[in-house]
Write a protein that holds these residues in place. Structure first.
Motif, short mmCIF file in Angstrom:
data_model
loop_
_atom_site.label_atom_id
_atom_site.label_comp_id
_atom_site.label_asym_id
_atom_site.label_seq_id
_atom_site.Cartn_x
_atom_site.Cartn_y
_atom_site.Cartn_z
N ARG A 84 -6.78 -10.88 5.82
CA ARG A 84 -6.76 -10.23 4.45
C ARG A 84 -5.87 -10.79 3.59
O ARG A 84 -6.11 -11.05 2.30
CB ARG A 84 -6.41 -8.73 4.70
CG ARG A 84 -6.66 -8.00 3.35
CD ARG A 84 -6.43 -6.48 3.67
NE ARG A 84 -4.92 -6.63 4.39
CZ ARG A 84 -4.08 -6.25 3.61
NH1 ARG A 84 -4.02 -6.28 2.21
NH2 ARG A 84 -2.69 -6.38 4.06
N ARG A 130 -11.84 -3.17 15.15
CA ARG A 130 -11.48 -4.23 14.46
C ARG A 130 -11.80 -5.62 15.05
O ARG A 130 -11.92 -6.54 14.17
CB ARG A 130 -9.94 -4.02 14.97
CG ARG A 130 -9.30 -2.85 14.18
CD ARG A 130 -7.79 -2.70 14.73
NE ARG A 130 -7.02 -3.50 13.60
CZ ARG A 130 -5.84 -4.03 13.97
NH1 ARG A 130 -5.14 -3.71 15.27
NH2 ARG A 130 -4.96 -4.70 13.14
N ASP A 139 -4.54 -8.99 10.66
CA ASP A 139 -4.32 -8.68 9.15
C ASP A 139 -4.12 -9.88 8.21
O ASP A 139 -4.12 -9.86 7.17
CB ASP A 139 -3.60 -7.39 8.98
CG ASP A 139 -3.72 -7.10 7.52
OD1 ASP A 139 -4.92 -6.83 7.14
OD2 ASP A 139 -2.54 -6.74 6.85
N LEU A 150 0.50 6.23 1.76
CA LEU A 150 -0.30 5.23 1.40
C LEU A 150 -1.32 5.24 0.56
O LEU A 150 -2.08 6.41 0.20
CB LEU A 150 -0.82 4.47 2.65
CG LEU A 150 0.31 3.58 3.59
CD1 LEU A 150 1.41 4.41 4.04
CD2 LEU A 150 -0.49 3.15 4.55
N GLU A 177 -11.31 -5.01 4.72
CA GLU A 177 -10.85 -3.65 4.27
C GLU A 177 -10.99 -2.85 5.26
O GLU A 177 -10.39 -1.94 5.66
CB GLU A 177 -11.69 -3.52 3.08
CG GLU A 177 -10.78 -4.09 1.66
CD GLU A 177 -11.60 -3.91 0.36
OE1 GLU A 177 -12.60 -3.25 0.52
OE2 GLU A 177 -11.48 -4.73 -0.63
N THR A 232 -4.03 3.14 0.53
CA THR A 232 -5.28 3.02 1.43
C THR A 232 -4.88 3.06 2.81
O THR A 232 -3.79 2.58 3.17
CB THR A 232 -6.06 1.72 1.12
OG1 THR A 232 -5.05 0.88 1.21
CG2 THR A 232 -6.48 1.80 -0.41
N GLN A 248 0.67 -1.29 0.04
CA GLN A 248 -0.17 0.11 -0.04
C GLN A 248 0.82 1.30 -0.23
O GLN A 248 0.15 2.41 -0.08
CB GLN A 248 -0.77 0.08 0.86
CG GLN A 248 -2.02 -1.10 1.12
CD GLN A 248 -1.55 -2.10 1.75
OE1 GLN A 248 -0.42 -2.73 2.09
NE2 GLN A 248 -2.67 -3.25 1.91
N LYS A 285 -3.84 1.81 6.68
CA LYS A 285 -3.36 0.33 6.94
C LYS A 285 -3.12 0.57 8.37
O LYS A 285 -1.81 0.84 8.64
CB LYS A 285 -2.07 0.14 6.14
CG LYS A 285 -1.64 -1.30 6.28
CD LYS A 285 -0.82 -1.90 5.24
CE LYS A 285 -0.24 -3.28 5.48
NZ LYS A 285 0.40 -4.04 4.37
N SER A 286 -4.10 0.26 9.35
CA SER A 286 -3.68 0.06 10.73
C SER A 286 -2.56 -0.88 11.17
O SER A 286 -2.01 -0.55 12.02
CB SER A 286 -5.12 -0.24 11.37
OG SER A 286 -5.55 -1.32 11.06
N LEU A 305 -8.86 -3.14 8.11
CA LEU A 305 -7.58 -2.71 8.07
C LEU A 305 -7.58 -1.12 8.05
O LEU A 305 -6.48 -0.42 8.40
CB LEU A 305 -7.04 -2.99 6.54
CG LEU A 305 -5.64 -2.58 6.28
CD1 LEU A 305 -4.55 -3.23 7.01
CD2 LEU A 305 -5.35 -2.75 4.67
N ALA A 306 -8.65 -0.33 7.81
CA ALA A 306 -8.59 1.20 7.91
C ALA A 306 -8.82 1.62 9.20
O ALA A 306 -8.57 2.61 9.44
CB ALA A 306 -9.85 1.41 6.97
N LEU A 343 0.39 -1.26 9.77
CA LEU A 343 1.36 -1.07 9.16
C LEU A 343 2.65 -1.08 10.09
O LEU A 343 3.83 -2.01 9.57
CB LEU A 343 1.61 0.56 8.62
CG LEU A 343 2.87 0.79 7.94
CD1 LEU A 343 2.84 0.02 6.54
CD2 LEU A 343 2.65 2.16 7.70
#
Length: 544
Positions: free
Chosen positions: A448, A491, A445, A160, A480, A162, A144, A164-165, A483-484, A167
């Protein structure tokens, strides 16, 4: 014998969370002799020998085991699962989650003298994203990242595509560890032989099919969360031997020829008590070990056939007997150390009668002389490639029991043992209906990575992680959204929803945690990272 099994909870990442350092528990030598300075530790691994010592290239667990000793990532984790500084001091996200500001430690150099700075971080991310690198795990960690901005020597800004929590979690993996840009510039062939990092040891030489020799980095700056002292490692070096046979590794440990082994037989773990042998149980985080069914092609494109396989496989008795109490049956796609894990035992209850009914309903109503079901002249065949470098002897025996159980209802499960390279090739060519594919990362994650429809698209290396070939819009949306957001409750709810969808497809048969056992003798201070559970010898000392 004292078994060390550490919990690995994971907290949701707040964008501006303070980063705390924690130290890992070390194995205790008990009545062993007083530890000494210096000496060479001998490690015997049963994992596949890497074809490249640079974990950016490809990205498998054997690479991570070795590179833990000479490369370091930007972040680590504490025993409590909190993101901790390593080569980076902090990471903070913008309100929209599209920008991350990362502050780096100053005064650190790679072992070739190249400074570790923002330009080095930029070079490493670009290396991971370069198709020529053929990265898989590391590539997915930074896919990302649209651009890397060098703010100054000690600050880098990641832009990024999008939010990405996760990361910082994925930047704590050794598949995204930092290497000397000058080392990378040598070219892949040379860098694969001896990557250059900031870690406590340096790659001195590699004799293929025999060993890798590591020597101490005397200029090491102890930034690792697991380090319990300042300055370089106590050991002078490590001899990393490749010994595929488990019995040979165990004999070498018992005789004192080696100090640490991985992948011991369950019976050897159980028998270690009274032999002066310590056991470290460090289950890998993220996903459980599981069998995945290829839902994109016959016969498992029919959910009734998938459920019939799951209902007939009956792995629990085999897990209990073959693993001698060292593995517990799982009914979750997440590791037991993941607090967001969700399970549903009823979905996996053995029911042979129901399996037969489902196969009849799906049109597999005829049987040949061997009891294999037929439909339109085709046998109910399940090709199951097995990586002999990744599946232990106990696990391969378990697969044979599952093969026999599934035959009772008419499945012809064709177990195909092969080396790691051939196994990757079989997956890339979709020459499988069932597979057990270990995948290690950090945090939930992983769902995903493994089950989002994007995971059916190969990475530059040719590898794709979605072996079940699930393409479910509702699942994609939940993953998604998870992740955001950095809200922990949100979460958890989203990952629970995602797991319910995944388990409900009957495309996944959970087995147990990814087994990660180590036996040690004649050494103290051995611990494992709180990220990917690889051993680190930064604190290790041989007994006098």
């Amino acid at each position: 014998m004292r078994t060390i099994r550490r919990a690995l909870p994971i907290i949701a990442l707040a964008a501006t969370a303070a980063l705390a350092v924690g130290c890992a528990p070390a194995s205790d030598g008990g009545d062993a002799a007083e530890p000494v300075e210096g000496g060479t530790l001998v490690y015997a691994t049963g994992d596949a020998e890497p074809t490249c010592l640079d974990p950016h290239v490809g990205g498998n667990y054997p690479q991570a085991l070795l590179s833990t000793q000479y490369l370091e990532p930007l972040f680590g984790r504490t025993a409590e699962g909190e993101i901790a500084p390593w080569l980076a001091e902090s990471g903070e996200a913008s309100d929209d989650g599209l920008t991350w500001d990362i502050a780096l430690r100053e005064g650190i150099s790679f072992t070739d003298g190249t400074p570790f700075d923002a330009e080095a971080v930029k070079a490493n991310i670009e290396h991971l994203q370069d198709p020529e690198t053929a990265s898989s795990t590391g590539y997915l960690a930074v896919e990302q990242v649209e651009s890397v901005e060098v703010v100054d020597d000690a600050h880098v800004r990641l832009h990024l595509s999008t939010p990405k929590s996760a990361l910082l979690e994925v930047l704590s993996q050794h598949w995204a560890a930092m290497q000397s840009p000058a080392g990378i510039e040598r070219g892949q062939e040379e860098n694969c032989q001896a990557p250059i990092g900031t870690g406590p040891f340096v790659v001195e030489s590699w004799t293929p099919q025999e060993s890798v020799t590591l020597t101490r980095n005397d200029d090491y700056v102890a930034t690792a969360p697991e380090a319990d002292h300042d300055g370089p490692a106590h050991l002078e070096g490590i001899e990393w031997r490749f010994i595929p046979d488990a019995a040979t590794r165990q004999a070498a440990l018992a005789s004192g020829e080696v100090h640490v082994i991985d992948n011991p037989l369950p019976s050897d773990i159980a028998a270690a008590e009274g032999q002066g042998i310590e056991h470290i149980d460090a289950p890998r985080p993220a996903s459980s070990n599981r069998i995945e069914l290829n839902s994109s092609q016959a016969p498992f494109d029919d959910e009734r056939v998938r459920e019939a396989f799951v209902r007939s496989a009956d792995p629990s008795p085999g897990i209990e007997t073959l693993f001698v109490g060292t593995a517990q049956r799982s009914f979750s796609v997440l590791s037991s150390v993941e607090p967001f894990g969700s399970s549903d035992e009823e979905l996996f209850a053995t029911d042979v009668d129901r399996a037969n009914e489902l196969l009849d309903e799906a049109g597999w109503s005829e049987r040949d002389a061997d009891g294999v079901r037929q439909k339109d002249g085709e046998a109910l065949t399940v090709r199951f490639p097995v990586s002999t470098n990744q599946s232990t002897a106990a696990e391969q025996s378990l697969f044979e029991q599952i093969q026999a159980n599934a035959l009772e209802v008419g499945f012809d499960v064709q177990l195909e043992p092969m080396d790691l390279s051939s196994w990757y090739g079989a997956l890339a060519a979709h020459d499988y209906e069932a597979v057990s594919a270990p995948y290690t990362t950090v945090g939930p994650d992983v769902l995903r990575i493994l089950y989002h429809s994007d995971g059916t698209i190969p990475a530059p290396s040719g590898y794709f992680a979605n072996n079940a070939q699930l393409t479910i819009p509702e699942l994609d949306e939940a993953l998604e959204a998870a992740l955001a957001t950095t809200d922990e409750d949100e979460r958890r709810a989203l990952y629970t929803e995602a797991q319910e969808i995944i388990l409900g497809t009957h495309a996944v048969l959970p087995l147990y945690d990814q087994q990660n056992h180590f036996l040690t003798k004649g050494v103290s201070g051995v611990t494992t990272l709180h990220t990917i559970s690889t051993p680190t010898f930064v604190n290790a000392q041989l007994d006098g």
